[in-house]
Scaffold this motif. Sequence first.
Motif, PDB file in Angstrom:
ATOM      1  N   LYS A  53      11.199  34.798 -13.013  1.00 46.37           N
ATOM      2  CA  LYS A  53      12.567  35.136 -13.421  1.00 46.37           C
ATOM      3  C   LYS A  53      12.726  35.207 -14.937  1.00 46.37           C
ATOM      4  CE  LYS A  53      15.908  33.499 -10.905  1.00 46.37           C
ATOM      5  NZ  LYS A  53      16.960  32.667 -10.322  1.00 46.37           N
ATOM      6  N   ILE A  54      12.019  34.383 -15.673  1.00 46.96           N
ATOM      7  CA  ILE A  54      12.154  34.365 -17.134  1.00 46.96           C
ATOM      8  C   ILE A  54      11.719  35.706 -17.731  1.00 46.96           C
ATOM      9  CG2 ILE A  54      11.314  33.304 -19.270  1.00 46.96           C
ATOM     10  CD1 ILE A  54      11.234  30.643 -17.721  1.00 46.96           C
ATOM     11  N   ALA A  55      10.614  36.251 -17.247  1.00 48.82           N
ATOM     12  CA  ALA A  55      10.145  37.551 -17.732  1.00 48.82           C
ATOM     13  C   ALA A  55      11.149  38.640 -17.394  1.00 48.82           C
ATOM     14  CB  ALA A  55       8.781  37.871 -17.137  1.00 48.82           C
ATOM     15  N   VAL A  56      11.749  38.553 -16.223  1.00 49.56           N
ATOM     16  CA  VAL A  56      12.742  39.550 -15.798  1.00 49.56           C
ATOM     17  C   VAL A  56      13.995  39.444 -16.668  1.00 49.56           C
ATOM     18  CG1 VAL A  56      14.206  40.312 -13.883  1.00 49.56           C
ATOM     19  CG2 VAL A  56      11.831  39.649 -13.459  1.00 49.56           C
ATOM     20  N   ILE A  57      14.431  38.220 -16.973  1.00 50.22           N
ATOM     21  CA  ILE A  57      15.600  38.026 -17.840  1.00 50.22           C
ATOM     22  C   ILE A  57      15.335  38.639 -19.211  1.00 50.22           C
ATOM     23  CG2 ILE A  57      17.001  36.308 -19.062  1.00 50.22           C
ATOM     24  CD1 ILE A  57      16.605  34.469 -16.600  1.00 50.22           C
ATOM     25  N   LYS A  58      14.153  38.386 -19.766  1.00 55.63           N
ATOM     26  CA  LYS A  58      13.797  38.953 -21.069  1.00 55.63           C
ATOM     27  C   LYS A  58      13.806  40.477 -21.020  1.00 55.63           C
ATOM     28  CE  LYS A  58      10.952  35.140 -22.791  1.00 55.63           C
ATOM     29  NZ  LYS A  58       9.591  34.720 -23.146  1.00 55.63           N
ATOM     30  N   LEU A  59      13.301  41.040 -19.934  1.00 50.60           N
ATOM     31  CA  LEU A  59      13.259  42.489 -19.786  1.00 50.60           C
ATOM     32  C   LEU A  59      14.665  43.068 -19.652  1.00 50.60           C
ATOM     33  CD1 LEU A  59      11.380  44.890 -19.691  1.00 50.60           C
ATOM     34  CD2 LEU A  59      11.075  44.503 -17.255  1.00 50.60           C
ATOM     35  N   GLU A 114      16.183  43.058 -23.055  1.00 54.12           N
ATOM     36  CA  GLU A 114      15.586  44.104 -23.886  1.00 54.12           C
ATOM     37  C   GLU A 114      16.133  45.485 -23.527  1.00 54.12           C
ATOM     38  OE1 GLU A 114      11.344  46.371 -23.876  1.00 54.12           O
ATOM     39  OE2 GLU A 114      11.272  44.187 -23.793  1.00 54.12           O
ATOM     40  N   VAL A 115      16.209  45.774 -22.240  1.00 56.76           N
ATOM     41  CA  VAL A 115      16.611  47.103 -21.769  1.00 56.76           C
ATOM     42  C   VAL A 115      18.102  47.361 -21.976  1.00 56.76           C
ATOM     43  CG1 VAL A 115      16.872  48.495 -19.666  1.00 56.76           C
ATOM     44  CG2 VAL A 115      14.730  47.318 -20.122  1.00 56.76           C
ATOM     45  N   THR A 116      18.924  46.344 -21.745  1.00 52.14           N
ATOM     46  CA  THR A 116      20.382  46.549 -21.769  1.00 52.14           C
ATOM     47  C   THR A 116      21.031  46.195 -23.089  1.00 52.14           C
ATOM     48  OG1 THR A 116      20.816  44.324 -20.957  1.00 52.14           O
ATOM     49  CG2 THR A 116      20.561  46.064 -19.307  1.00 52.14           C
ATOM     50  N   GLY A 117      20.403  45.315 -23.852  1.00 56.64           N
ATOM     51  CA  GLY A 117      21.037  44.846 -25.080  1.00 56.64           C
ATOM     52  C   GLY A 117      22.068  43.756 -24.820  1.00 56.64           C
ATOM     53  N   LEU A 118      22.125  43.257 -23.590  1.00 50.91           N
ATOM     54  CA  LEU A 118      23.059  42.184 -23.244  1.00 50.91           C
ATOM     55  C   LEU A 118      22.566  40.862 -23.815  1.00 50.91           C
ATOM     56  CD1 LEU A 118      23.697  42.997 -19.462  1.00 50.91           C
ATOM     57  CD2 LEU A 118      25.269  43.380 -21.361  1.00 50.91           C
ATOM     58  N   LEU A 159      21.804  36.662 -23.533  1.00 46.98           N
ATOM     59  CA  LEU A 159      20.987  35.878 -22.616  1.00 46.98           C
ATOM     60  C   LEU A 159      21.753  35.491 -21.349  1.00 46.98           C
ATOM     61  CD1 LEU A 159      18.252  34.545 -22.169  1.00 46.98           C
ATOM     62  CD2 LEU A 159      19.110  32.524 -23.356  1.00 46.98           C
ATOM     63  N   GLY A 160      23.018  35.087 -21.507  1.00 46.88           N
ATOM     64  CA  GLY A 160      23.827  34.673 -20.355  1.00 46.88           C
ATOM     65  C   GLY A 160      24.071  35.799 -19.376  1.00 46.88           C
ATOM     66  N   GLU A 161      24.430  36.979 -19.912  1.00 45.69           N
ATOM     67  CA  GLU A 161      24.680  38.128 -19.033  1.00 45.69           C
ATOM     68  C   GLU A 161      23.394  38.567 -18.345  1.00 45.69           C
ATOM     69  OE1 GLU A 161      25.554  38.281 -22.348  1.00 45.69           O
ATOM     70  OE2 GLU A 161      27.723  38.551 -22.400  1.00 45.69           O
ATOM     71  N   SER A 162      22.287  38.541 -19.088  1.00 43.92           N
ATOM     72  CA  SER A 162      20.997  38.935 -18.511  1.00 43.92           C
ATOM     73  C   SER A 162      20.586  37.985 -17.398  1.00 43.92           C
ATOM     74  CB  SER A 162      19.918  38.960 -19.596  1.00 43.92           C
ATOM     75  OG  SER A 162      20.246  39.909 -20.583  1.00 43.92           O
ATOM     76  N   LYS A 163      20.809  36.675 -17.611  1.00 41.16           N
ATOM     77  CA  LYS A 163      20.481  35.680 -16.591  1.00 41.16           C
ATOM     78  C   LYS A 163      21.340  35.879 -15.346  1.00 41.16           C
ATOM     79  CE  LYS A 163      20.007  30.702 -15.778  1.00 41.16           C
ATOM     80  NZ  LYS A 163      20.602  30.708 -14.472  1.00 41.16           N
ATOM     81  N   ALA A 164      22.629  36.220 -15.544  1.00 46.69           N
ATOM     82  CA  ALA A 164      23.518  36.447 -14.406  1.00 46.69           C
ATOM     83  C   ALA A 164      23.031  37.617 -13.550  1.00 46.69           C
ATOM     84  CB  ALA A 164      24.944  36.704 -14.895  1.00 46.69           C
ATOM     85  N   ILE A 165      22.568  38.674 -14.189  1.00 45.46           N
ATOM     86  CA  ILE A 165      22.040  39.816 -13.437  1.00 45.46           C
ATOM     87  C   ILE A 165      20.769  39.396 -12.691  1.00 45.46           C
ATOM     88  CG2 ILE A 165      21.014  42.120 -13.614  1.00 45.46           C
ATOM     89  CD1 ILE A 165      22.956  42.681 -15.915  1.00 45.46           C
ATOM     90  N   ALA A 166      19.909  38.626 -13.363  1.00 48.75           N
ATOM     91  CA  ALA A 166      18.672  38.176 -12.721  1.00 48.75           C
ATOM     92  C   ALA A 166      18.970  37.261 -11.534  1.00 48.75           C
ATOM     93  CB  ALA A 166      17.780  37.463 -13.735  1.00 48.75           C
ATOM     94  N   ASP A 167      19.975  36.398 -11.669  1.00 54.42           N
ATOM     95  CA  ASP A 167      20.324  35.469 -10.597  1.00 54.42           C
ATOM     96  C   ASP A 167      20.985  36.169  -9.412  1.00 54.42           C
ATOM     97  OD1 ASP A 167      19.328  33.325 -12.004  1.00 54.42           O
ATOM     98  OD2 ASP A 167      21.289  32.714 -12.800  1.00 54.42           O
ATOM     99  N   ASN A 168      21.908  37.076  -9.711  1.00 56.15           N
ATOM    100  CA  ASN A 168      22.739  37.672  -8.664  1.00 56.15           C
ATOM    101  C   ASN A 168      22.347  39.089  -8.281  1.00 56.15           C
ATOM    102  OD1 ASN A 168      24.351  35.322  -8.816  1.00 56.15           O
ATOM    103  ND2 ASN A 168      25.427  36.193 -10.570  1.00 56.15           N
ATOM    104  N   GLY A 169      21.471  39.708  -9.054  1.00 59.90           N
ATOM    105  CA  GLY A 169      21.149  41.110  -8.815  1.00 59.90           C
ATOM    106  C   GLY A 169      22.262  41.985  -9.346  1.00 59.90           C
TER     107      GLY A 169
END
Length: 122
Positions: free
Chosen positions: A68-74, A77-81, A83-93
């Motif tokens: 999950k950490i690698a996915v959050i970083k990606l 990187e891709v969205t410019g969001l 850390l919190g927003e990126s983690k939310a997408i990784a957690d919830n899809g």
Amino acid sequence: MAKLSAKEIIDSLKEMTLLEIKEVVDLMKEEFGVDPSAVAVAAAPAAEAASEGPSAVDVVLASAGANKIAVIKLIKEVTGLGLGESKAIADNGGVVKEKVATAEAEELKAKFEEAGATIELK
């Protein structure tokens, strides 16, 4: 005033200079509130898309997978969001990127799958 056919309008445009045609376009913008050049530009991609299939898709994260950490970083990187927003997408899809060219979407899908995520293109 008699109604002009489309052919008659085109024939009259052929006799005008570029400056006169620009004045006509500006008057059309004022009168109708529409930019005729934008309509012509928008019509071409629409016709192209109908013949080739979808030209833009949404990249949707179905699952972040084990790394999950690698996915959050990606995602970050891709969205410019952040850390919190990126983690939310990784957690919830959810949608990572909207209306992306098909080729770019395939590249993103490959990057995410390399990081262990499951991606859907819609």
